[in-house]
Write a protein that holds these residues in place. Structure first.
Motif, PDB file in Angstrom:
ATOM      1  N   ARG A  97      29.611  34.832  27.169  1.00 12.07           N
ATOM      2  CA  ARG A  97      28.548  35.750  27.275  1.00 12.07           C
ATOM      3  C   ARG A  97      29.252  36.972  28.108  1.00 12.07           C
ATOM      4  NH1 ARG A  97      25.432  35.456  31.811  1.00 12.07           N
ATOM      5  NH2 ARG A  97      24.343  33.653  32.688  1.00 12.07           N
ATOM      6  N   ASP A  98      29.100  38.128  28.618  1.00 14.84           N
ATOM      7  CA  ASP A  98      29.252  38.986  29.797  1.00 14.84           C
ATOM      8  C   ASP A  98      29.168  38.503  31.100  1.00 14.84           C
ATOM      9  OD1 ASP A  98      31.031  40.657  27.627  1.00 14.84           O
ATOM     10  OD2 ASP A  98      29.340  42.404  28.112  1.00 14.84           O
ATOM     11  N   ARG A  99      30.016  37.667  31.893  1.00  6.54           N
ATOM     12  CA  ARG A  99      29.907  37.276  33.603  1.00  6.54           C
ATOM     13  C   ARG A  99      29.983  37.534  33.729  1.00  6.54           C
ATOM     14  NH1 ARG A  99      27.169  32.745  32.819  1.00  6.54           N
ATOM     15  NH2 ARG A  99      27.206  32.361  34.603  1.00  6.54           N
ATOM     16  N   ASP A 100      30.483  37.143  35.563  1.00 11.41           N
ATOM     17  CA  ASP A 100      31.489  37.466  36.593  1.00 11.41           C
ATOM     18  C   ASP A 100      31.199  35.975  36.795  1.00 11.41           C
ATOM     19  OD1 ASP A 100      32.015  40.706  36.794  1.00 11.41           O
ATOM     20  OD2 ASP A 100      30.703  40.270  38.050  1.00 11.41           O
ATOM     21  N   VAL A 101      32.649  35.414  36.914  1.00 11.63           N
ATOM     22  CA  VAL A 101      32.747  34.048  37.606  1.00 11.63           C
ATOM     23  C   VAL A 101      33.832  34.117  39.058  1.00 11.63           C
ATOM     24  CG1 VAL A 101      32.335  33.070  35.701  1.00 11.63           C
ATOM     25  CG2 VAL A 101      35.461  33.879  36.190  1.00 11.63           C
ATOM     26  N   SER A 102      34.240  32.446  39.663  1.00 15.04           N
ATOM     27  CA  SER A 102      34.817  33.162  40.717  1.00 15.04           C
ATOM     28  C   SER A 102      35.782  31.886  40.452  1.00 15.04           C
ATOM     29  CB  SER A 102      34.143  32.587  41.828  1.00 15.04           C
ATOM     30  OG  SER A 102      33.606  33.746  42.735  1.00 15.04           O
ATOM     31  N   VAL A 103      37.307  32.391  41.107  1.00 17.08           N
ATOM     32  CA  VAL A 103      38.092  30.879  40.391  1.00 17.08           C
ATOM     33  C   VAL A 103      39.072  30.952  41.311  1.00 17.08           C
ATOM     34  CG1 VAL A 103      39.973  31.084  39.252  1.00 17.08           C
ATOM     35  CG2 VAL A 103      38.357  31.549  38.152  1.00 17.08           C
ATOM     36  N   THR A 104      39.545  29.370  42.115  1.00 17.31           N
ATOM     37  CA  THR A 104      40.207  28.830  42.967  1.00 17.31           C
ATOM     38  C   THR A 104      41.278  28.149  42.249  1.00 17.31           C
ATOM     39  OG1 THR A 104      40.596  28.346  44.965  1.00 17.31           O
ATOM     40  CG2 THR A 104      38.756  27.129  43.600  1.00 17.31           C
ATOM     41  N   GLY A 105      42.150  27.957  42.762  1.00 16.17           N
ATOM     42  CA  GLY A 105      42.968  26.733  42.473  1.00 16.17           C
ATOM     43  C   GLY A 105      44.546  26.518  43.666  1.00 16.17           C
ATOM     44  N   PRO A 106      45.508  26.032  42.929  1.00 16.85           N
ATOM     45  CA  PRO A 106      46.211  25.825  43.734  1.00 16.85           C
ATOM     46  C   PRO A 106      47.107  27.348  44.120  1.00 16.85           C
ATOM     47  CG  PRO A 106      46.599  24.015  43.020  1.00 16.85           C
ATOM     48  CD  PRO A 106      45.696  24.996  42.377  1.00 16.85           C
ATOM     49  N   ALA A 107      47.412  27.799  44.371  1.00 13.14           N
ATOM     50  CA  ALA A 107      47.787  29.301  45.234  1.00 13.14           C
ATOM     51  C   ALA A 107      47.443  30.752  44.972  1.00 13.14           C
ATOM     52  CB  ALA A 107      49.839  29.441  44.372  1.00 13.14           C
ATOM     53  N   ILE A 108      45.366  30.248  44.361  1.00 13.86           N
ATOM     54  CA  ILE A 108      45.657  31.219  44.183  1.00 13.86           C
ATOM     55  C   ILE A 108      43.976  31.556  44.962  1.00 13.86           C
ATOM     56  CG2 ILE A 108      43.673  32.376  42.844  1.00 13.86           C
ATOM     57  CD1 ILE A 108      44.184  30.139  40.373  1.00 13.86           C
ATOM     58  N   VAL A 109      44.006  32.488  45.224  1.00 11.89           N
ATOM     59  CA  VAL A 109      43.156  33.138  46.391  1.00 11.89           C
ATOM     60  C   VAL A 109      42.009  33.022  45.743  1.00 11.89           C
ATOM     61  CG1 VAL A 109      42.656  35.034  48.110  1.00 11.89           C
ATOM     62  CG2 VAL A 109      44.589  34.246  47.743  1.00 11.89           C
ATOM     63  N   ALA A 110      40.507  32.536  46.339  1.00  6.43           N
ATOM     64  CA  ALA A 110      39.717  32.877  45.409  1.00  6.43           C
ATOM     65  C   ALA A 110      39.271  34.822  44.678  1.00  6.43           C
ATOM     66  CB  ALA A 110      38.140  32.511  46.111  1.00  6.43           C
ATOM     67  N   GLU A 111      39.315  34.347  43.723  1.00  6.27           N
ATOM     68  CA  GLU A 111      38.703  35.635  42.733  1.00  6.27           C
ATOM     69  C   GLU A 111      37.752  36.083  42.084  1.00  6.27           C
ATOM     70  OE1 GLU A 111      42.052  37.820  40.940  1.00  6.27           O
ATOM     71  OE2 GLU A 111      43.457  36.343  42.307  1.00  6.27           O
ATOM     72  N   ARG A 112      37.472  37.033  42.044  1.00  9.73           N
ATOM     73  CA  ARG A 112      35.788  37.123  41.289  1.00  9.73           C
ATOM     74  C   ARG A 112      36.537  37.783  40.326  1.00  9.73           C
ATOM     75  NH1 ARG A 112      30.087  39.559  42.899  1.00  9.73           N
ATOM     76  NH2 ARG A 112      29.341  39.964  41.022  1.00  9.73           N
ATOM     77  N   LEU A 113      36.248  37.701  38.758  1.00  8.47           N
ATOM     78  CA  LEU A 113      36.593  37.514  37.602  1.00  8.47           C
ATOM     79  C   LEU A 113      35.581  38.100  36.896  1.00  8.47           C
ATOM     80  CD1 LEU A 113      39.606  35.568  37.440  1.00  8.47           C
ATOM     81  CD2 LEU A 113      39.483  37.835  37.806  1.00  8.47           C
ATOM     82  N   PRO A 114      35.869  39.018  36.270  1.00 11.13           N
ATOM     83  CA  PRO A 114      34.551  39.210  35.149  1.00 11.13           C
ATOM     84  C   PRO A 114      35.055  38.731  34.107  1.00 11.13           C
ATOM     85  CG  PRO A 114      36.542  41.683  35.411  1.00 11.13           C
ATOM     86  CD  PRO A 114      36.207  40.618  36.763  1.00 11.13           C
ATOM     87  N   THR A 115      34.400  38.189  33.060  1.00 15.56           N
ATOM     88  CA  THR A 115      34.206  38.016  31.903  1.00 15.56           C
ATOM     89  C   THR A 115      34.539  38.548  30.605  1.00 15.56           C
ATOM     90  OG1 THR A 115      33.155  35.827  32.005  1.00 15.56           O
ATOM     91  CG2 THR A 115      35.404  35.680  32.518  1.00 15.56           C
TER      92      THR A 115
END
Length: 117
Positions: A97-115
């Motif tokens: 379903r449509d939602r926002d998530v935060s993503v992080t990992g090596p070499a990634i600054v935490a980002e808020r992404l719409p899915t």
């Protein structure tokens, strides 16, 4: 299927990571692959009231590069992931379903992404 070097081969396993020895051992056949999935993706925390998806949080050193498809994060988000030199090379997120998530990992600054579905 995980591509790259498989460090679990110190114990007899099939190509899918499942235990090769009889009898069928539920803890070995389901627990082992679940642990491998947790090394590649964790999603049991949240940040700013959004689900937090951590990519390759515990990448084994022998898995310098690889890819996996179809990991399911909490909240119904499916992740296809590739990494190189121990860093995320690409990731695709598909939500139930449509939602926002935060993503992080090596070499990634935490980002808020719409899915999107």
């Amino acid at each position: 299927m995980i591509s790259g070097r498989e460090p679990w081969n110190v114990h007899p396993c099939g190509d899918d990571g499942h235990s090769d020895h009889p009898p069928f051992q539920i803890d070995g056949n389901f627990g082992g692959p679940a642990g491998l999935a947790e090394a590649l993706l964790q999603s049991h925390r949240s940040e700013d009231d959004l689900p937090l998806i951590e990519l390759i949080p515990a990448l084994p050193p022998l898995w310098n590069e690889g890819a996996i498809k179809g990991l399911l994060a909490h909240g119904g988000v499916t992740v296809d992931l590739a990494w190189k030199d121990g860093r995320v090379a690409s990731a695709t997120f598909t939500a139930s379903r449509d939602r926002d998530v935060s993503v992080t990992g090596p070499a990634i600054v935490a980002e808020r992404l719409p899915t999107k579905r």
